[in-house]
Motif scaffolding. Structure first.
Motif, PDB file in Angstrom:
ATOM      1  N   ALA A 189      40.001   3.811   1.665  1.00 33.86           N
ATOM      2  CA  ALA A 189      38.682   3.269   1.967  1.00 33.86           C
ATOM      3  C   ALA A 189      37.782   3.387   0.744  1.00 33.86           C
ATOM      4  O   ALA A 189      37.885   4.333  -0.035  1.00 33.86           O
ATOM      5  N   LYS A 217      37.921  -2.732   5.423  1.00 27.36           N
ATOM      6  CA  LYS A 217      38.699  -3.168   6.583  1.00 27.36           C
ATOM      7  C   LYS A 217      37.861  -3.419   7.834  1.00 27.36           C
ATOM      8  O   LYS A 217      38.334  -4.057   8.773  1.00 27.36           O
ATOM      9  N   THR A 218      36.634  -2.909   7.869  1.00 24.93           N
ATOM     10  CA  THR A 218      35.839  -3.022   9.085  1.00 24.93           C
ATOM     11  C   THR A 218      34.495  -3.684   8.795  1.00 24.93           C
ATOM     12  O   THR A 218      34.038  -3.736   7.649  1.00 24.93           O
ATOM     13  N   ALA A 219      33.852  -4.151   9.862  1.00 27.12           N
ATOM     14  CA  ALA A 219      32.530  -4.750   9.726  1.00 27.12           C
ATOM     15  C   ALA A 219      31.533  -3.733   9.197  1.00 27.12           C
ATOM     16  O   ALA A 219      30.639  -4.064   8.413  1.00 27.12           O
ATOM     17  N   GLU A 220      31.690  -2.476   9.611  1.00 23.91           N
ATOM     18  CA  GLU A 220      30.785  -1.420   9.158  1.00 23.91           C
ATOM     19  C   GLU A 220      30.931  -1.186   7.660  1.00 23.91           C
ATOM     20  O   GLU A 220      29.938  -1.019   6.941  1.00 23.91           O
ATOM     21  N   GLN A 221      32.163  -1.170   7.175  1.00 22.92           N
ATOM     22  CA  GLN A 221      32.386  -1.013   5.738  1.00 22.92           C
ATOM     23  C   GLN A 221      31.842  -2.217   4.973  1.00 22.92           C
ATOM     24  O   GLN A 221      31.237  -2.065   3.905  1.00 22.92           O
ATOM     25  N   VAL A 234      37.897  -9.035   1.422  1.00 19.48           N
ATOM     26  CA  VAL A 234      38.818  -8.429   2.390  1.00 19.48           C
ATOM     27  C   VAL A 234      40.134  -9.197   2.362  1.00 19.48           C
ATOM     28  O   VAL A 234      40.150 -10.423   2.282  1.00 19.48           O
ATOM     29  N   ILE A 237      43.518  -6.372   5.690  1.00 15.64           N
ATOM     30  CA  ILE A 237      43.292  -6.378   7.126  1.00 15.64           C
ATOM     31  C   ILE A 237      43.609  -7.742   7.734  1.00 15.64           C
ATOM     32  O   ILE A 237      44.036  -7.847   8.891  1.00 15.64           O
ATOM     33  N   VAL A 263      39.022 -11.351  13.213  1.00 13.79           N
ATOM     34  CA  VAL A 263      38.671 -10.339  12.213  1.00 13.79           C
ATOM     35  C   VAL A 263      37.612 -10.891  11.248  1.00 13.79           C
ATOM     36  O   VAL A 263      36.649 -10.196  10.903  1.00 13.79           O
ATOM     37  N   SER A 266      34.192 -10.910  12.792  1.00 12.67           N
ATOM     38  CA  SER A 266      33.648  -9.554  12.848  1.00 12.67           C
ATOM     39  C   SER A 266      33.114  -9.116  11.494  1.00 12.67           C
ATOM     40  O   SER A 266      32.010  -8.561  11.386  1.00 12.67           O
ATOM     41  N   LEU A 267      33.865  -9.386  10.440  1.00 10.37           N
ATOM     42  CA  LEU A 267      33.438  -9.018   9.095  1.00 10.37           C
ATOM     43  C   LEU A 267      32.197  -9.791   8.676  1.00 10.37           C
ATOM     44  O   LEU A 267      31.316  -9.259   7.984  1.00 10.37           O
ATOM     45  N   GLY A 270      29.175  -8.107   9.888  1.00 12.38           N
ATOM     46  CA  GLY A 270      28.855  -6.965   9.047  1.00 12.38           C
ATOM     47  C   GLY A 270      28.159  -7.378   7.769  1.00 12.38           C
ATOM     48  O   GLY A 270      27.167  -6.754   7.351  1.00 12.38           O
TER      49      GLY A 270
END
Length: 276
Positions: A189, A217-221, A234, A237, A263, A266-267, A270
């Protein structure tokens, strides 16, 4: 160098006050038809810039997810000709979204750099990221790309110090790709604090946008990295979403395209929250 789709897209997003969502898929994964369908729908799902991986047998900078994606593509007989044809098909429907080909020099070398750049530009390619051509070899591919109207995008890393950075940036165009971890794709990460410092340092050397990838890998990141970067990249993922959607024989299912677009959407949420 003439203005490219990449230049226009980053300028537009800067005016809107948000970073770009840059998405990577491997051309031909898991098969040509499915890969084309995924490529075509990425802008609608929320992608601002697309990186299209050129399959190569020895992807040295990639972690397991993208290595497996490359293997799936090559096992189905994917070639550079098919990658370029995918871009041509995409351009029939979308003439605005930038496409960057990402990969390694060998498949380009065998075609000849100038010939490849010409063919790529005519197909609708806007930029190249070729990870194994150093700045000291700019005459091999970087200069032919610039002369052919294709952005040549270089990687910088946590180990690229201030002494090295001007050399790396000398002929870079489009944007700078900051690799946020010391390792291969998908391996760890990103450290938000370290990324913020690195982006600030790079921007002290260039006016180009800085996009950050590896380890997101995530929306939060994506939201956290997007507070500092001009683009959030990205890839692992997305190719992992493809892999987990396949049937027991490794073939695409009716969920494969949807798995990727879910995915990406979602990103995108973010990324859009990053500057609010």
């Amino acid at each position: 160098m003439i203005e490219t789709r990449i230049d226009r897209r980053f300028a537009k997003l800067k005016a809107e006050g948000r970073p770009a969502l840059v998405t990577f898929i491997t051309a031909g994964d898991p098969d040509l038809a499915t890969s084309q369908a995924i490529l075509d729908v990425l802008p609608e799902a929320g992608s601002d810039v697309i990186e299209l991986g050129m399959p190569f047998s020895d992807p040295m900078a990639e972690g397991v997810p993208i290595q497996l994606a490359t293997q799936r593509s090559l096992a189905h007989g994917h070639t550079m000709d098919k990658t370029l044809q995918m871009v041509r098909e995409f351009r029939k429907k979308d003439n605005d979204t930038p496409i960057v080909l990402m990969g390694y020099y060998n498949p380009i070398f065998v075609r000849g750099s100038a010939a490849f750049v010409k063919e790529a530009r005519e197909a609708g390619v806007d930029g190249l990221i070729v990870v194994d051509v150093p700045a000291e070899a700019d005459d091999e591919l970087c200069i032919p790309a610039i002369e052919g109207g294709v952005n040549f995008i270089r990687l910088t890393t946590p180990t690229t110090d201030d002494k090295r950075l001007p050399t790396v940036l000398a002929n870079t165009s489009g944007f700078v790709y900051y690799v946020s971890v010391t390792g291969v794709t998908g391996s760890a990460a990103a450290d938000t604090t370290a990324v913020a410092k690195a982006v600030t340092r790079i921007k002290s050397h260039t006016d180009l946008p800085v996009a950050v990838g590896f380890g997101i890998k995530t929306a939060e990141q994506a939201e956290e990295i997007g507070k500092y970067a001009d683009g959030v990249v990205v890839g692992s993922i997305l190719v992992e979403a493809i892999r987990t959607s396949l049937d027991d024989n490794g073939k695409a299912t009716n969920q494969t395209q949807a798995a990727v677009t879910e995915v990406v959407r979602s990103l995108r949420v973010g990324v859009e929250k990053a500057r609010k």
